[in-house]
Each structure stands twice: as structure tokens, then as C-alpha cells.
Design a protein around this motif. Sequence first.
Motif, PDB file in Angstrom:
ATOM      1  N   GLY A   8       0.847  -1.179   0.000  1.00 50.60           N
ATOM      2  CA  GLY A   8       0.000   0.000   0.000  1.00 50.60           C
ATOM      3  C   GLY A   8       0.885   1.232   0.000  1.00 50.60           C
ATOM      4  N   GLY A   9       0.563   2.195   0.877  1.00 53.60           N
ATOM      5  CA  GLY A   9       1.265   3.473   0.858  1.00 53.60           C
ATOM      6  C   GLY A   9       2.435   3.574   1.809  1.00 53.60           C
ATOM      7  N   VAL A  32       1.468  -2.062  -6.510  1.00 55.10           N
ATOM      8  CA  VAL A  32       0.878  -1.084  -5.602  1.00 55.10           C
ATOM      9  C   VAL A  32      -0.650  -1.093  -5.661  1.00 55.10           C
ATOM     10  CG1 VAL A  32       0.937   1.336  -4.864  1.00 55.10           C
ATOM     11  CG2 VAL A  32       2.929   0.338  -6.021  1.00 55.10           C
ATOM     12  N   ASN A  33      -1.260  -1.009  -4.499  1.00 56.69           N
ATOM     13  CA  ASN A  33      -2.704  -0.880  -4.367  1.00 56.69           C
ATOM     14  C   ASN A  33      -3.211   0.364  -5.093  1.00 56.69           C
ATOM     15  OD1 ASN A  33      -5.404  -0.843  -3.307  1.00 56.69           O
ATOM     16  ND2 ASN A  33      -4.686   0.534  -1.687  1.00 56.69           N
ATOM     17  N   THR A  34      -4.255   0.198  -5.904  1.00 58.35           N
ATOM     18  CA  THR A  34      -4.918   1.348  -6.517  1.00 58.35           C
ATOM     19  C   THR A  34      -6.389   1.425  -6.122  1.00 58.35           C
ATOM     20  OG1 THR A  34      -5.379   0.103  -8.558  1.00 58.35           O
ATOM     21  CG2 THR A  34      -3.348   1.407  -8.486  1.00 58.35           C
ATOM     22  N   PRO A  47      -3.169   7.868  -4.538  1.00 58.26           N
ATOM     23  CA  PRO A  47      -2.429   8.170  -3.312  1.00 58.26           C
ATOM     24  C   PRO A  47      -1.291   7.198  -2.995  1.00 58.26           C
ATOM     25  CG  PRO A  47      -4.777   8.458  -2.951  1.00 58.26           C
ATOM     26  CD  PRO A  47      -4.626   7.795  -4.276  1.00 58.26           C
ATOM     27  N   ASP A  48      -1.532   5.894  -3.119  1.00 58.60           N
ATOM     28  CA  ASP A  48      -0.484   4.946  -2.748  1.00 58.60           C
ATOM     29  C   ASP A  48       0.669   4.963  -3.745  1.00 58.60           C
ATOM     30  OD1 ASP A  48      -1.931   4.320  -0.536  1.00 58.60           O
ATOM     31  OD2 ASP A  48      -2.410   2.266  -1.109  1.00 58.60           O
ATOM     32  N   SER A 194       1.548  -3.209   5.298  1.00 58.58           N
ATOM     33  CA  SER A 194       0.420  -2.324   5.014  1.00 58.58           C
ATOM     34  C   SER A 194      -0.843  -2.929   5.609  1.00 58.58           C
ATOM     35  CB  SER A 194       0.259  -2.149   3.500  1.00 58.58           C
ATOM     36  OG  SER A 194       1.441  -1.659   2.899  1.00 58.58           O
ATOM     37  N   ASN A 195      -1.912  -2.149   5.660  1.00 61.02           N
ATOM     38  CA  ASN A 195      -3.179  -2.651   6.188  1.00 61.02           C
ATOM     39  C   ASN A 195      -3.648  -3.845   5.346  1.00 61.02           C
ATOM     40  OD1 ASN A 195      -6.128  -2.912   6.500  1.00 61.02           O
ATOM     41  ND2 ASN A 195      -5.957  -1.086   7.759  1.00 61.02           N
TER      42      ASN A 195
END
Length: 306
Positions: A8-9, A32-34, A47-48, A194-195
Motif C-alpha cells: 500500500g502506501g 501497488v494498491n490502486t 495516493p499509494d 500495510s493494512n
Amino acid sequence: MKVTVLTGGVGGAKLVLGLLQVLPAADVTAIVNTGDDFRHIGLHVSPDIDTLLYTLSGKANPALGWGRADESWNFLDTLRAMGGPDWFALGDRDLALHVLRTARLAQGQGLDAITADFARAMGIGAAIVPMTNDCVATQLDTDEGRLDFQHYFVARRCTPHVRQVHFDGADAARPAPGVIAAIHGADAVLVAPSNPFLSIDPLLAVPGIADALVATPAPVVAISPIIAGKAVKGPTAKLMAELGIALANRSIAAHYGAWIDGLVIDLGDDAPPGLAIARTETLMRDHADKARVAQVALDLAASIAG
């Protein structure tokens, strides 16, 4: 050693930065999570992805924990004065990235190609790959109704009680070019701290990614986001409590299931059974911490691979 990271971020960006201290940048790929992506005043915000870009290029804002350093806020001040939505803060330097991304998407270019160009322009040698070029939106069923992720996370500051998490559009999405190859071709796959529910699950919801994690010959090692029975940051602890999940490493291991082979946990924390375990101080305060956690995860993956 080629390493692929699911991330994630902020927490994930720290791990990737640590990897770049112990491995050649060309050997590191971040998927990366989008699910956090959204449209704000007509602009496509990722953001991430942007957190990875700013962190790995040395442009991140350490005081805020998000956005760019040396930021100015003339655009936001003017937007506010004109009665526009100011709940999501866009700095002047940050704004350029969103404007250019939105324009290129409107021309039909893929988010993967746009992100790769941004990374090159910012001097980043690692590959930063979105999980998909398609639209997947993380949404939460709450006591205030269904909320898009950014309205829950930023506008409402994670206050609403969450009942369920959805990934709208995931069923029809496809992994971005390079995602499956990066998982299959890696010597090790790491899952960032990350979460799990809001940052990693969106990746797993895209058809093909979870299957690739099961099928890859590479060891898959996760870094737990829990330290001494507490979450490092963000809404992880609150969300797990609301979903009736114990805040423990065994819950993280059970959530990821059979496709992880090992787990890095903090010193003194309870180890879930059935997994290879490595222990270190997992809180990443500085560059030395980041490099150490990354190296411990790589060493665990190497020991699993034999």
C-alpha cells in the motif's frame, strides 16, 4: 535476487526504501494498491502510487507523512476561498502529478505506463507497477452508509464504524501488464506491513493475482503490521475490532492463508503456528531500521527456499 513487493502506501514505501538499500534497484518491483484511487475535482489521484514515488525519490514530506516536501498551498487556499471542496489537500507541487496523470489517462494511456514514466523522471530505478489499469474502488459499509475509501479515511478520519469492505469493479479487472510476471519471476515475494484489509486485499481481489501467489515457486513472506498487540498506524486496529478480528499475528497469518510461507514479527510477539518466523524490531523509524527489516525478510525468504 529479484524481489516483488505487494504494498500500500506509507508502511509499504518504507519497506521498499529499505530494500533499495540492500538490493540493486533494478531487482525490486513494487505492485501497488490502486483501490484508494479516486477522482477529485476532475483529477485522477493515486495516493499509494504517489507515496511510493515521493518516498523513493526523496521527495516525501516527513512532517505530514503524506504528500511532497517543500510544498506550498496557493491552489488549496484559492479553492477554499471559492467555496470548493478542500477536505482533500492538494499541494501546488503535488497537483502537477495529478494534472499530468489525468491528461494522459484521457488520451487512453495506461496507468502502468504513466507510472513508469513518472518513476523514471524522478530518478527511481525500481519498478512501480499499479495492481491494475482498470478501475477498482475500495468502499466500506459503515453506520453512515457506504463510503468511498477517501471519504472514510480523509473526510471522516476513519470515524464511522465499518461493517464490511468491498472492492467495486474488481471482478471485471485484470492485472496490469507485468504484475503476474513479477510474481512468477521473483526469487522472493514480500507482503509489506500495510493494512491487510484496505491495502493488500484490493490486490488480491483482482482476478489472477491471488492465484499467482499460490502458484509462484518463490517463497512469500509477509511483514506483520502489528507490534505488541497494537497496529503501527492508521485504522488497522479499529477496523479489525469492528470486523470482530483479534488484533494478533495469528489473525494476520490466517487472513493471508496458505499462500504465505513466512511471517516477520516484532521481538517478543507471539508467533502463529505453521509458518516460518523471523523476529526483529519491525518499527521502521529511520533508514537503518528500514534496511534491517528488509534484510530480515529477505533472509527468511532465503531460508525457506533452502
